[in-house]
Design an enzyme around this catalytic site. Structure first.
Site, short mmCIF file in Angstrom:
data_model
loop_
_atom_site.label_atom_id
_atom_site.label_comp_id
_atom_site.label_asym_id
_atom_site.label_seq_id
_atom_site.Cartn_x
_atom_site.Cartn_y
_atom_site.Cartn_z
N ALA A 96 12.34 4.25 -7.34
CA ALA A 96 11.72 3.75 -8.56
C ALA A 96 10.23 3.53 -8.32
CB ALA A 96 12.38 2.44 -8.95
N GLU A 111 16.37 -0.77 -1.02
CA GLU A 111 15.99 -1.82 -1.98
C GLU A 111 16.00 -3.22 -1.36
OE1 GLU A 111 17.83 0.77 -2.65
OE2 GLU A 111 17.39 1.52 -4.67
#
Ligand code: NAI
Length: 719
Positions: free
Chosen positions: A66, A139
């Site tokens: 992302a 993440e």
């Protein structure tokens, strides 16, 4: 479509090649999500298309994940947990549509596939990886969890036991390991990926994921009855809670996703994952980690603070004066970066001993298979131990790392000055002596700068670059180029006693000493520090610095006319008792310090409480944690006020990378901003009344709080 191309060949195989314009790596932007959604509908709706291959239009890289700036900005815009969950659901729904659209989809992973990139791949029915590709879900490192199915598809594919460490560790998997684990179906040379994906689509396609088949069970089982449940969940939670001290919410949220999600049908499970993702994205820890450890660290590594207009430079030949602990370490990291090093000491034996550090470290790396004998040999050949100043001829940079003594430093500086080219720059690795005063012993003060390394040099990622009063911008630029050359992160600060990091760090271990003197149990002091997230307690770190050195520095400063602070007599009393009366000068002294050092590990010296009696009433551990963190944050604010630190990003990075201030806070100034300056000031005032004026916020800080200011600019403006 701007971010991908969608083409169909004569056999009815569609190729979706992702190529986000203007980006060196593909990142999952809202535009890419829209384009991918449109491509999936074309695939689903066109009867002439048999299946699709998703790949990247960028050579050597699939999708990096992302866009972190987008996520930081959504925090700045005040995103709620619900909105965060919705953000995650958007991509999650798209990937669910992809895997249930009725057409088989293969993924040709031609390079790194991280985070959301790997999640796209996991939603495909077939994955083929290039030999040098890697996949992973990092993440957790930025305080988040994979919010597009990563916590659900991975355990459904390979089982909870194997998925847990990948999700909690955040480390990427090499292609061969991905194949072994069953994450990839095949590994092949990059040029053959498309062909293999095509072959699968034409010969043995399957448009249903294992978890959508009737009777599917998670490999190894799920829930409390699974044979691994005690290890995966009960112990996993205990170990994670201990290692994070519950300061970092992401690892525990990942465990919750694994536990809860795998008991549910996939569509509901994906909603659970999104709920936890939203909580993390809207919380301050993820924002602080992303901003400091990703955005600001990357900017610092790319030399954001380097003055413009100075041509890029490279050090070819480096001189190091003093082959002790620091000089030897600097020689090692520099030689590893391809630099020729002249390592000078007062005797040939000492110089050779300095080189020995490189021999030892390289030998270890060789044993672990991290390097080759040929590389070891070339690196060692680059280090030239000597006592002869003439060997410094032709150096681009000289770094002085001799004893912390003005006269010794002045002597070696002048001797080097006489032989090095007039174009060379000169740096001191002093930890306490003002750079401006040391520069006065060099013929060209504009070319003199501070390069403050941290110990052990090979492990510590930070270099504090210190501008003396006369240091010129070209010297700063060249010094920063060198820091980048040895792949360390620079921060830039102005000259002042202790500069920035040592000054803040001193407040930390001195607060620990003051607590001891007040009668707080030493174990409480040390545990409070670790619970706050500091890597090592203030008493243990005092032993490392050595109590003797602390005493020497304080007494020297007083002799130099420095005004004593209110708490200094108490600190001096503890240090004098320890060093002079009890002969416990710290770890290096051999006799121990606040700790005893048996052959293995260390234990708090049992007799400490005889010399520093315990108070009848012990403080709450939260109060002790607060004192240790607040005093460092407040000292950082003072450094900003005094102009020692110029950029909030430098303050935060220096605190985390240099002195181990807990990463979950985002650094000392992010810590204050997160608490809010007005409440921080009020709390400091309370602490000042209770513990002494060192906690008193300055008028400057109070006025800043009244104006409602923050240290960091609003994030949307910063990103
Ligand atoms: P050290 O005592 O291990 O090494 C100093 C070296 O300088 C010794 O090898 C000594 O033989 C050599 N030396 C002394 N006089 C000399 C002369 N006249 N000519 C040539 N060589 C000479 O000390 P360490 O810890 O490496 O510190 C060096 C400098 O780095 C000091 O300024 C210290 O304040 C600074 N520093 C130390 C840190 C630490 O954690 N130890 C961290 C950051 C900076």
């Amino acid at each position: 479509m701007k971010t991908l191309t969608y083409t169909v060949d004569a056999d009815g195989i569609a190729t979706i090649a992702i190529d986000v314009p203007g980006r060196p790596m593909n990142v999952i932007t809202p535009e890419l999500q829209n384009d991918l959604a449109a491509a999936v509908e074309s695939l689903a709706g066109d009867a002439a298309v048999k299946g699709a291959i998703i790949t990247s239009g960028k050579p050597g890289a699939f999708i990096a994940g992302a866009d972190i700036k987008d996520m930081v900005n959504s925090f700045a815009a005040g995103i709620s947990a619900k909105q965060g969950a919705e953000l995650s659901q958007k991509l999650s729904r798209l990937l669910r549509r992809l895997e249930t659209c009725g057409k088989p989809v293969a993924c040709a992973i031609n390079g790194v596939a991280l985070g959301g990139g790997f999640e796209v791949a996991l939603a495909c029915h077939y994955r083929v990886l290039a030999q040098d590709a890697s996949v992973g879900l990092p993440e957790v490192n930025i305080g988040l969890l994979p919010g597009a199915g990563g916590t659900q598809r991975l355990p459904r594919l390979i089982g909870i036991e194997k998925a847990g460490p990948i999700l909690l560790g955040g480390q990427p998997l090499k292609a061969a390991d991905a194949l072994k684990l069953g994450v990839a179906h095949a590994v092949a040379p990059a040029a053959e990926l498309h062909g293999l994906a095509r072959k699968w689509l034409l010969e043995t396609p399957k448009a249903v994921q294992p978890w959508d088949e009737k009777g599917y069970r998670i490999p190894g089982g799920a829930g409390p009855a699974a044979s691994h449940a005690a290890i995966s969940f009960t112990m996993g939670t205990a170990v994670t809670a201990k290692s994070t001290q519950r300061n970092l919410p992401a690892p525990l949220a990942i465990l919750s996703c694994l536990y809860e999600g795998t008991l549910l049908p996939i569509d509901t499970a994906l909603k659970v994952e999104s709920k936890y993702f939203g909580q993390l994205l809207s919380g301050p820890v993820a924002r602080n980690l992303m901003r400091t450890m990703f955005i600001n660290k990357n900017a610092a590594d790319k030399l954001a603070r380097r003055p413009d207009g100075v041509p890029a430079s490279k050090v070819k030949k480096l001189g190091i004066l003093g082959a002790g602990m620091m000089g030897a370490g600097i020689a090692q990291v520099s030689a590893a970066a391809g630099i020729e090093v002249v390592l000078l000491d007062s005797t040939q034996e000492m110089a050779e001993k300095g080189k020995q550090l490189s021999v030892t470290l390289l030998q270890k790396a060789l044993e672990r298979g991290k390097t080759t004998q040929a590389k070891v040999d070339t690196q060692l050949e680059r280090i030239w131990p000597t006592i002869d100043y003439a060997d410094l001829a032709g150096c681009d940079l000289v770094i002085e790392a001799v004893f912390e003594s003005r006269s010794v430093k002045a002597e070696v500086t002048q001797r080097a000055d006489a032989v090095i080219p007039k174009t060379a720059i000169f740096a001191s690795n002093t930890s306490t002596l003002p750079i401006t005063s040391l520069a006065a012993t060099f013929s060209r003060p504009a070319d003199f700068i501070g390069l403050h390394f941290f110990s052990p040099v090979d492990k510590m990622p930070l270099v504090e670059v210190i501008m003396g009063r006369d240091t010129g911008p070209a010297t700063l630029a060249r010094a920063m180029d060198y820091v980048a050359q040895i792949r360390k992160t620079p921060i830039v600060v102005n000259d002042s006693p202790g500069f920035y990091t040592s000054r803040v760090f001193a407040t930390y271990f001195q607060e620990g000493i003051l607590m001891l003197e007040e009668g707080v149990a030493p174990a409480l002091v040390e545990n409070a520090a670790r619970m706050a997230g500091m890597p090592i307690g203030p008493l243990a770190v005092s032993d490392e610095v050595t109590l003797e050195l602390q005493l020497k520095v304080i007494e020297q400063n007083l002799a130099d006319g420095q005004a004593p602070t209110a708490q200094l007599p108490r600190i001096l009393q503890v240090l004098r008792t320890m060093v002079r009366d009890l002969k416990r000068s710290g770890r290096r002294g051999g006799g121990g310090g606040f700790y005893d050092y048996p052959a293995e590990g260390k234990i708090l010296w049992p007799a400490l409480s005889q010399h520093f009696p315990l108070a009848a009433q012990q403080p709450d551990v939260e109060e002790a944690k607060k004192r240790l963190l607040y005093i460092q944050a407040l000292e950082t604010a003072r450094c900003v006020e005094a102009g020692v630190v110029m950029e909030p990003a430098d303050a935060d990075l220096g605190a985390i990378l240099g002195i181990g201030f807990p990463a979950w806070t985002g650094g000392t100034l992010s810590f204050i901003d997160t608490l809010g300056l007005p409440p921080f000031v009020v709390e400091c005032e309370r602490l000042a009344v209770q513990y002494g004026p060192r906690f008193q916020p300055s008028d400057w800080l109070r006025a800043k709080a009244r104006r409602g200011e923050t240290f960091h600019p609003p994030l949307s403006a910063a990103a």
